[in-house]
Design an enzyme around this catalytic site. Structure first.
Site, PDB file in Angstrom:
ATOM      1  N   GLY A  83       8.982  -2.823   7.899  1.00  0.00           N
ATOM      2  CA  GLY A  83       9.408  -2.246   6.620  1.00  0.00           C
ATOM      3  C   GLY A  83      10.740  -1.521   6.582  1.00  0.00           C
TER       4      GLY A  83
ATOM      5  CB  SER B 156      13.561   2.029   5.099  1.00  0.00           C
ATOM      6  OG  SER B 156      14.058   1.064   4.220  1.00  0.00           O
ATOM      7  CB  ILE B 157       9.731   6.043   5.606  1.00  0.00           C
ATOM      8  CG1 ILE B 157       9.966   6.911   4.349  1.00  0.00           C
ATOM      9  CG2 ILE B 157       8.890   6.798   6.623  1.00  0.00           C
ATOM     10  CD1 ILE B 157       8.738   7.120   3.475  1.00  0.00           C
TER      11      ILE B 157
ATOM     12  CG  ASP C 296       4.894 -12.803   2.964  1.00  0.00           C
ATOM     13  OD1 ASP C 296       4.133 -11.809   2.887  1.00  0.00           O
ATOM     14  OD2 ASP C 296       5.121 -13.548   2.003  1.00  0.00           O
ATOM     15  CB  VAL C 297       2.502  -8.063   5.522  1.00  0.00           C
ATOM     16  CG1 VAL C 297       3.141  -7.344   6.666  1.00  0.00           C
ATOM     17  CG2 VAL C 297       2.975  -7.617   4.179  1.00  0.00           C
TER      18      VAL C 297
ATOM     19  CB  SER D 226       3.722  -2.051  -7.690  1.00  0.00           C
ATOM     20  OG  SER D 226       3.215  -2.267  -8.997  1.00  0.00           O
TER      21      SER D 226
ATOM     22  CE1 TYR E 162       3.476  11.101  -3.604  1.00  0.00           C
ATOM     23  CE2 TYR E 162       2.522   9.907  -5.456  1.00  0.00           C
ATOM     24  CZ  TYR E 162       3.225  10.991  -4.957  1.00  0.00           C
ATOM     25  OH  TYR E 162       3.678  11.966  -5.808  1.00  0.00           O
TER      26      TYR E 162
ATOM     27  CE1 TYR F  62       3.584   5.849  -5.780  1.00  0.00           C
ATOM     28  CE2 TYR F  62       1.295   5.273  -5.418  1.00  0.00           C
ATOM     29  CZ  TYR F  62       2.572   5.410  -4.946  1.00  0.00           C
ATOM     30  OH  TYR F  62       2.845   5.123  -3.639  1.00  0.00           O
TER      31      TYR F  62
ATOM     32  CE  LYS G 128       1.333   3.575  -0.818  1.00  0.00           C
ATOM     33  NZ  LYS G 128       1.848   2.771   0.310  1.00  0.00           N
TER      34      LYS G 128
ATOM     35  CB  THR H 103      12.942   4.858   0.037  1.00  0.00           C
ATOM     36  OG1 THR H 103      11.746   4.775  -0.735  1.00  0.00           O
ATOM     37  CG2 THR H 103      12.789   5.941   1.095  1.00  0.00           C
TER      38      THR H 103
HETATM   39  N1  LIG Z   1       9.397   6.748  -0.995  1.00  0.00           N
HETATM   40  C1  LIG Z   1       8.358   7.451  -1.343  1.00  0.00           C
HETATM   41  O1  LIG Z   1       8.436   8.311  -2.248  1.00  0.00           O
HETATM   42  C2  LIG Z   1       7.050   7.262  -0.626  1.00  0.00           C
HETATM   43  C3  LIG Z   1       6.073   8.285  -0.667  1.00  0.00           C
HETATM   44  C4  LIG Z   1       4.857   8.078  -0.025  1.00  0.00           C
HETATM   45  C5  LIG Z   1       4.631   6.865   0.626  1.00  0.00           C
HETATM   46  N2  LIG Z   1       5.589   5.896   0.648  1.00  0.00           N
HETATM   47  C6  LIG Z   1       5.299   4.630   1.315  1.00  0.00           C
HETATM   48  O2  LIG Z   1       6.162   4.457   2.406  1.00  0.00           O
HETATM   49  C7  LIG Z   1       6.220   3.066   2.723  1.00  0.00           C
HETATM   50  C8  LIG Z   1       7.660   2.646   2.942  1.00  0.00           C
HETATM   51  O3  LIG Z   1       8.385   2.705   1.750  1.00  0.00           O
HETATM   52  P1  LIG Z   1       9.856   3.322   1.617  1.00  0.00           P
HETATM   53  O4  LIG Z   1       9.760   4.441   0.668  1.00  0.00           O
HETATM   54  O5  LIG Z   1      10.449   3.547   2.951  1.00  0.00           O
HETATM   55  O6  LIG Z   1      10.651   2.162   0.829  1.00  0.00           O
HETATM   56  P2  LIG Z   1      11.363   0.790   1.320  1.00  0.00           P
HETATM   57  O7  LIG Z   1      11.637   0.050   0.047  1.00  0.00           O
HETATM   58  O8  LIG Z   1      12.518   1.110   2.173  1.00  0.00           O
HETATM   59  O9  LIG Z   1      10.254   0.036   2.174  1.00  0.00           O
HETATM   60  C9  LIG Z   1       9.292  -0.858   1.647  1.00  0.00           C
HETATM   61  C10 LIG Z   1       9.277  -2.071   2.543  1.00  0.00           C
HETATM   62  O10 LIG Z   1       8.215  -2.994   2.234  1.00  0.00           O
HETATM   63  C11 LIG Z   1       8.698  -4.270   2.583  1.00  0.00           C
HETATM   64  N3  LIG Z   1       7.897  -5.369   2.033  1.00  0.00           N
HETATM   65  C12 LIG Z   1       7.652  -5.632   0.712  1.00  0.00           C
HETATM   66  N4  LIG Z   1       6.947  -6.765   0.606  1.00  0.00           N
HETATM   67  C13 LIG Z   1       6.719  -7.220   1.861  1.00  0.00           C
HETATM   68  C14 LIG Z   1       6.038  -8.357   2.396  1.00  0.00           C
HETATM   69  N5  LIG Z   1       5.427  -9.262   1.604  1.00  0.00           N
HETATM   70  N6  LIG Z   1       6.008  -8.530   3.755  1.00  0.00           N
HETATM   71  C15 LIG Z   1       6.615  -7.631   4.565  1.00  0.00           C
HETATM   72  N7  LIG Z   1       7.265  -6.539   4.114  1.00  0.00           N
HETATM   73  C16 LIG Z   1       7.322  -6.340   2.778  1.00  0.00           C
HETATM   74  C17 LIG Z   1      10.110  -4.232   2.002  1.00  0.00           C
HETATM   75  O11 LIG Z   1      10.926  -5.303   2.455  1.00  0.00           O
HETATM   76  C18 LIG Z   1      10.584  -2.877   2.459  1.00  0.00           C
HETATM   77  O12 LIG Z   1      11.193  -2.932   3.732  1.00  0.00           O
HETATM   78  C19 LIG Z   1       5.506   2.342   1.580  1.00  0.00           C
HETATM   79  O13 LIG Z   1       4.169   2.075   1.944  1.00  0.00           O
HETATM   80  C20 LIG Z   1       5.544   3.380   0.486  1.00  0.00           C
HETATM   81  O14 LIG Z   1       4.534   3.181  -0.494  1.00  0.00           O
HETATM   82  C21 LIG Z   1       6.794   6.086   0.051  1.00  0.00           C
END
Ligand SMILES: NC(=O)c1ccc[n+]([C@@H]2O[C@H](COP(=O)([O-])OP(=O)(O)OC[C@H]3O[C@@H](n4cnc5c(N)ncnc54)[C@H](O)[C@@H]3O)[C@@H](O)[C@H]2O)c1
Length: 271
Positions: free
Chosen positions: A17, A23-24, A68-69, A100, A152, A162, A169, A201
């Site tokens: 991801g 990205s986290i 692709d997951v 989503s 989340y 959301y 989630k 992000t």
């Molecule tokens: N940003 C926030 O506010 C926040 C808060 C809590 C939790 N999260 C969660 O953290 C996680 C990482 O998100 P982020 O905020 O770093 O954003 P991000 O957009 O950088 O990361 C999301 C990733 O999911 C990948 N992805 C989407 N569809 C995919 C698929 N079919 N196969 C493989 N990979 C796929 C994307 O390519 C991307 O790298 C997510 O689960 C998100 O819900 C984010």
């Protein structure tokens, strides 16, 4: 090598991801590398085409293997190639994936398109089952291995914008518990979710009214919002041997937001 305590020395992990520097998963990969881990990076083929991930690959000296997951063949290939690369089994996995379709296409929760919803649940939640199942079938994880997925608080409490991701989630956290049980019994592998503060992000900013959302959370958290860098640090501890008996948990990493009723800062604004 800033801040390194070699907490992950000798450990091997797959990080899903990392899309860009925000990205986290990107920040977590950097920290895991600093702590001495060897890594394989993975993302969806469409994300790899952006090319950003190659910078991270270079920085972490890690190969990139697309998957692709939602595709079991892709996941099998990823785990097999990773074990070949490491010359052995895997110690940790970060699932940092969310998407989503209904949010992206502007559909209100009460009017959701169910086909899109199926895809959302598959990408954002059942993908954790798919990843764990693949590792299970290939016996790809070492004993005391650690799997972390990001989540989340909308899984527990309503945050209207959301949308369907709240349900995704809730399902993700349930899969972590259920599979965590079975993997614990079988191999002492632990599975947890980290419930992170709103973070700027690509995925985060997709939520409608994100600025209001993140500012409100900041005002409602005694410590303020947890940053992506701090989330990465927390993930490092969960991959390390210092947290071996933590499993099947949803762990709030949110500056205290989840257990705060109200703060003086918010009351002042209401008065
Ligand atoms: N940003 C926030 O506010 C926040 C808060 C809590 C939790 N999260 C969660 O953290 C996680 C990482 O998100 P982020 O905020 O770093 O954003 P991000 O957009 O950088 O990361 C999301 C990733 O999911 C990948 N992805 C989407 N569809 C995919 C698929 N079919 N196969 C493989 N990979 C796929 C994307 O390519 C991307 O790298 C997510 O689960 C998100 O819900 C984010």
């Amino acid at each position: 090598m800033s801040m390194s305590n070699n907490l992950l020395k000798g450990k091997k992990g797959i990080i899903f991801g990392a899309l860009d520097e925000k990205s986290i998963a990107w920040k977590t990969a950097v920290r895991c590398h600093e702590e001495g881990a060897q890594l394989v990076l993975s993302n969806a083929p469409v994300a790899l085409r952006m090319g950003e991930i190659n910078k991270l690959a270079e920085q972490c000296n890690a190969p990139v293997i697309g998957a692709d997951v939602t595709n079991m063949d892709d996941l099998k290939n990823l785990f097999e190639k990773s074990m070949e690369h490491f010359g052995g089994k895997i110690d940790f996995v970060l699932h940092s994936i969310g998407m989503s379709l209904n949010v992206r296409k502007g559909k209100h929760y009460t009017e959701m398109n169910y086909e899109w919803n199926q895809k959302t649940l598959d990408i954002s939640a059942m993908s954790l089952h798919r990843v764990l199942r693949t590792a299970w079938d290939l016996d790809a994880l070492n004993e005391w291995g650690s799997v972390v997925a990001l989540t989340y608080i909308a899984a527990q409490r309503v945050f209207p914008d959301y949308n369907e991701m709240a349900d995704a989630k809730a399902l993700l956290e349930s899969v972590a518990r259920s599979f965590g049980y079975h993997y614990g019994v079988k191999k002492k592998v632990r599975v947890n979710t980290v419930s992170q503060s709103p973070t700027r992000t690509t995925a985060g900013s997709g939520v409608k009214g994100f600025d209001g959302f993140i500012n409100y959370a900041e005002a409602m958290s005694p410590l303020g919002n947890a940053t992506g860098e701090d989330c990465a640090n927390y993930c490092v501890t969960l991959f390390s041997d210092l947290t071996r008996y933590v499993t099947m948990q949803n762990l709030f990493h949110d500056g205290g937001f989840s257990f705060t009723g109200v703060t003086a800062g918010v009351i002042d604004k209401m008065g």
